[in-house]
Design a protein around this motif. Structure first.
Motif, short mmCIF file in Angstrom:
data_model
loop_
_atom_site.label_atom_id
_atom_site.label_comp_id
_atom_site.label_asym_id
_atom_site.label_seq_id
_atom_site.Cartn_x
_atom_site.Cartn_y
_atom_site.Cartn_z
N UNK A 37 0.86 -1.18 0.00
CA UNK A 37 0.00 0.00 0.00
C UNK A 37 0.89 1.23 0.00
N UNK A 38 0.43 2.29 -0.72
CA UNK A 38 1.34 3.42 -0.94
C UNK A 38 0.60 4.75 -0.77
N UNK A 39 1.19 5.61 0.05
CA UNK A 39 0.73 6.99 0.18
C UNK A 39 1.84 7.91 -0.32
N UNK A 40 1.42 9.08 -0.76
CA UNK A 40 2.40 10.02 -1.32
C UNK A 40 2.25 11.39 -0.68
N UNK A 41 3.41 12.01 -0.41
CA UNK A 41 3.47 13.40 0.06
C UNK A 41 4.33 14.16 -0.94
N UNK A 42 3.85 15.29 -1.43
CA UNK A 42 4.61 16.15 -2.33
C UNK A 42 5.03 17.42 -1.59
N UNK A 43 6.25 17.83 -1.80
CA UNK A 43 6.78 19.01 -1.12
C UNK A 43 7.32 19.98 -2.17
N UNK A 44 6.91 21.24 -2.06
CA UNK A 44 7.45 22.30 -2.90
C UNK A 44 8.30 23.21 -2.02
N UNK A 45 9.48 23.58 -2.51
CA UNK A 45 10.36 24.41 -1.69
C UNK A 45 11.30 25.22 -2.58
N UNK A 46 11.85 26.28 -2.01
CA UNK A 46 12.90 27.07 -2.66
C UNK A 46 14.19 26.99 -1.86
N UNK A 47 14.08 27.22 -0.56
CA UNK A 47 15.23 27.08 0.34
C UNK A 47 15.11 25.74 1.06
N UNK A 48 16.02 24.82 0.78
CA UNK A 48 15.88 23.46 1.28
C UNK A 48 16.60 23.17 2.57
#
Length: 732
Positions: free
Chosen positions: A687-698
């Motif tokens: 089973x798979x869940x996904x989280x997406x992250x947007x960033x400029x300063x990491x």
């Protein structure tokens, strides 16, 4: 006595650290050794070596356990030089992957730590005359001996025009020496070198000069329409770099493109070219890699993994079709070839050329900004016109009672092409016979028991396959749900279309090119050569036929379903659709005759399809960059994807929510989206869940991701694993 730190061959996070062993002699970093580990004998890489003055007893007291001895040194010299060891460190850092997995991905299977497949050097028997005048020979023996003496060099035994019995007798008399000579396996022996270099157009000349005039580190975008002569720029830039005693790396995204690029380079540079891709035999890969290690080649041509070739003194790196998603590795370590190419180009202080007729939005944005140098080829060679493109609205076809896969326009143009003895390319980006099997009575669709996807029916093998976990089963004849026998195939795959074409079009001869027909070694070259020789008039295939192919007799291209990539839940869907349509359209009209293209779609007014039909990259870019800006997508941000997977559905969901909360609290400058079930929720029983992250300063984000990686992957304190993918290229 010396202590060697060794990375063992298991690419798992808990063992991602060096283990210390004793050795009597100093050995080089990067050499493979055999070591005892628990109850096993394993292979690993030496990370470092240091001399010690302590005794074994003192070392045991210091460490709390006795150090074991290296049992065998496998290599005389390191397979990976100092630069590539640095590449492995960099790759491990940017992908959060075990270093041993990074080292392993850099080598052909024959050189990987656990490789014990027995592939080695190939030898052939040669014979050479011994200069002796005291021999008493029969007339035939003398004739043979004189023949060999006059050659003044060894000759292959099987090429000697005398019998084996005569040669055997001469060897017994010590009149000849029989030698075992190492020979390289060569998959491309039939390619002949050509003389002369074509005259460059002014834009081509400017591009070559701009790239090579000063061999310093810079990134260049070579943007040229299809048929504008980008390959000739590669060749002549390579020629200038070689004249300065440097080497060249030439990358293509897919194996399907490799044969044509190899041919171009072998015709110009002959044996100075080495080839690396996964469809070579194990022996061929072994030989090509050793040729590079021995500095016997000046140019390496290959697909994605060729970026790790042990080429030294690099003066130029070229990525053809730089936009292609095949450059992204979709399994650990999840790297993008462009990042490794940039690292190596910076290390060698040499130019990196990114080339495409449809550059990625991120690459073109950097060129517009001035971060990359831009060279443009705006017209085709000899000012050949771009093909005429017709968009067919398939909704109107249905209204006109045409329910066929082929629109009326497509049917007419394809038949005209065949009747004129020209050739056509048809694109359908779905392999197999039909999309799935469905019950007419209850609507049940046959799915993979391990994944949340339908099974694809393959008629030629008479099986149903999952294209995600490779599960295979016999086709069902009775519905598992209602036990009806009304099971029928739904949709179209390349196998079914091939069958339809041969039934419905006069004099049609089809070559089908997809994953199923190109599994065997040499299949790509065989199919493309057959089409080049006009043994067929239609090349039908998936996206592997959409780019890089150059056949003068192709005057028609048909896209059977332009909406397949457009409807994917991915922010790059519009870009991929535009690129695919432009690339496949560009295969038409590259010879003397005008090219025509028909694109079938239910979205005829979409800007990706309209821009592609007009061959207008700038119009597409201007629309797409606005969409990226308002949605805060690359190039206006960076992205990371986290996939949380496990076999217990409740635990996977719970841990996904915990991870999202942790990220929102600790990565304060990032936007965290999710968690949400992955597009394919269950794959291979996970089973798979996904989280997406947007960033400029990491800065804060990287620390948080490292903590998550340490907890879930290295220490394995949970029943889930977390796949962290920087710059993700898939949302499934």
């Amino acid at each position: 006595m010396y202590i060697a730190d060794v990375l063992i061959e298991h690419p798992v996070n808990p063992l991602d650290r060096p283990f210390s062993y004793l050795c009597e002699l100093p050995i080089s970093k990067g050499i493979r050794v055999k070591v005892p580990f628990a109850a096993q004998s394993l292979v690993g890489y030496v990370e470092s070596v240091a001399e010690t003055t302590l005794s074994e007893e003192e070392l045991e007291e210091e460490n709390g356990y006795p150090l074991k001895w290296i049992s065998e040194i496998i290599d005389e010299k390191p397979l990976l030089n100092s630069e590539l060891m640095q590449v492995a460190d960099y790759l491990s850092k940017i992908t959060l992957s075990p270093k041993i997995s990074c080292l392993s991905v850099m080598l052909p299977v024959q050189f990987k730590p656990s490789s014990k497949n027995g592939v080695g050097k190939k030898y052939e028997r040669y014979v050479q005359a011994v200069d002796r005048d005291d021999l008493k020979l029969t007339p035939k023996q003398k004739a043979c001996h004189d023949y060999l003496r006059e050659l003044r060099r060894p000759i292959r035994l099987k090429e000697v025009p005398y019998s084996a019995a005569i040669l055997k007798k001469l060897a017994e008399m010590k009149a000849v020496d029989i030698l075992d000579v190492e020979v390289y396996r060569n998959h491309y022996l039939d390619i002949k070198e050509k003389e002369g270099w074509p005259q460059l157009t002014l834009p081509q000349q400017k591009a070559v000069e701009g790239i090579t005039n000063e061999l310093k580190h810079k990134v260049c975008l070579l943007y040229g329409v299809t048929g504008s002569g980008k390959t000739e720029v590669y060749l002549q830039a390579a020629r200038k770099v070689l004249s300065q005693q440097k080497t060249v790396m030439m990358l293509v995204p897919e194996i399907a493109l490799t044969p044509m690029m190899v041919t171009r380079f072998k015709e110009r540079f002959g044996p100075a070219v080495a080839v690396l891709h996964s469809r070579l035999s194990q022996g061929e890969k072994y030989d090509e890699y050793r040729r590079i290690l021995k500095h016997e080649v000046k140019i390496v041509v290959g697909a994605r993994s060729a970026i790790f070739a042990p080429l030294e003194n690099i003066g130029l790196i070229i990525m053809d079709e730089e936009h292609d998603q095949s450059y992204k590795q979709d399994s650990a370590p999840r790297y993008h070839t462009r990042d490794i190419a940039r690292f190596r180009a910076e290390y060698h202080r040499c130019p990196l050329v990114l080339a495409s007729a449809t550059p990625s939005i991120e690459t073109y944005a950097r060129a517009k900004k001035g971060t990359y140098e831009l060279f443009e080829l705006k017209k085709r060679i000899n000012n050949q016109p771009m093909p005429n493109v017709t968009i067919v609205d398939m909704a109107k076809e249905v209204s006109a009672k045409n329910y066929s896969l082929f629109s009326r326009t497509m049917r007419q143009r394809l038949q005209e092409c065949i009747d004129q003895h020209h050739q056509a390319i048809l694109l359908l980006n779905r392999r197999g016979y039909s999309n799935y099997l469905q019950c007419k009575d209850c609507g049940h669709v046959v799915k993979c028991p391990h994944c949340d996807v339908t099974l694809t029916y393959h008629k030629d093998e008479h099986v149903m396959k999952c294209h995600y976990c490779d599960y295979t089963t016999a086709p069902v004849t009775t519905c598992p749900n209602c036990h009806s026998r009304a099971i029928y195939p739904v949709g179209y795959g390349t196998q079914k279309v091939e069958e339809m074409i041969q039934k419905e079009f006069r004099n049609a001869k089809v070559i089908r090119m997809d994953v199923d027909t190109t599994r065997k070694k040499g299949a790509h070259e065989h199919l493309l050569k057959a089409f080049e020789k006009q043994e067929a008039n239609i090349l039908l295939g998936t996206q592997m036929i959409a780019k890089g192919l150059d056949f003068a007799n192709v005057t028609f291209v048909g896209v059977l379903n332009a909406d397949q990539t457009l409807n994917l839940p991915d922010f790059r869907a519009n870009e991929r659709t535009f690129q695919l349509l432009c690339q496949v359209s560009g295969r038409s009209g590259r010879g003397e005759n005008m090219g025509n293209v028909v694109i079938q779609t239910y979205n005829p007014d979409h800007y990706a399809i309209q821009s592609a039909s007009q061959h207008n990259y700038l119009a597409f870019y201007q629309k797409e960059i606005q969409y990226r800006y308002y949605g805060n997508y690359p190039p206006y941000c960076r992205m990371v994807s986290l996939e949380i997977r496990g076999k217990d559905e409740i635990i996977v969901k719970d841990r996904s929510q915990q991870i999202a909360v942790y990220l929102k609290n600790n990565a304060t400058h990032a936007t965290v989206l999710g968690p949400a079930p992955s597009l394919i929720y269950r794959m291979n029983d996970y089973y798979r869940y996904r989280i997406l992250i947007k960033y400029k300063n990491g800065e804060g984000l990287i620390n948080a991701l490292n903590t998550i990686h340490q907890h879930y992957n290295r220490e394995r304190k949970e029943k889930v694993t977390v796949m962290i993918d920087f710059n993700p290229y898939t949302q499934i």
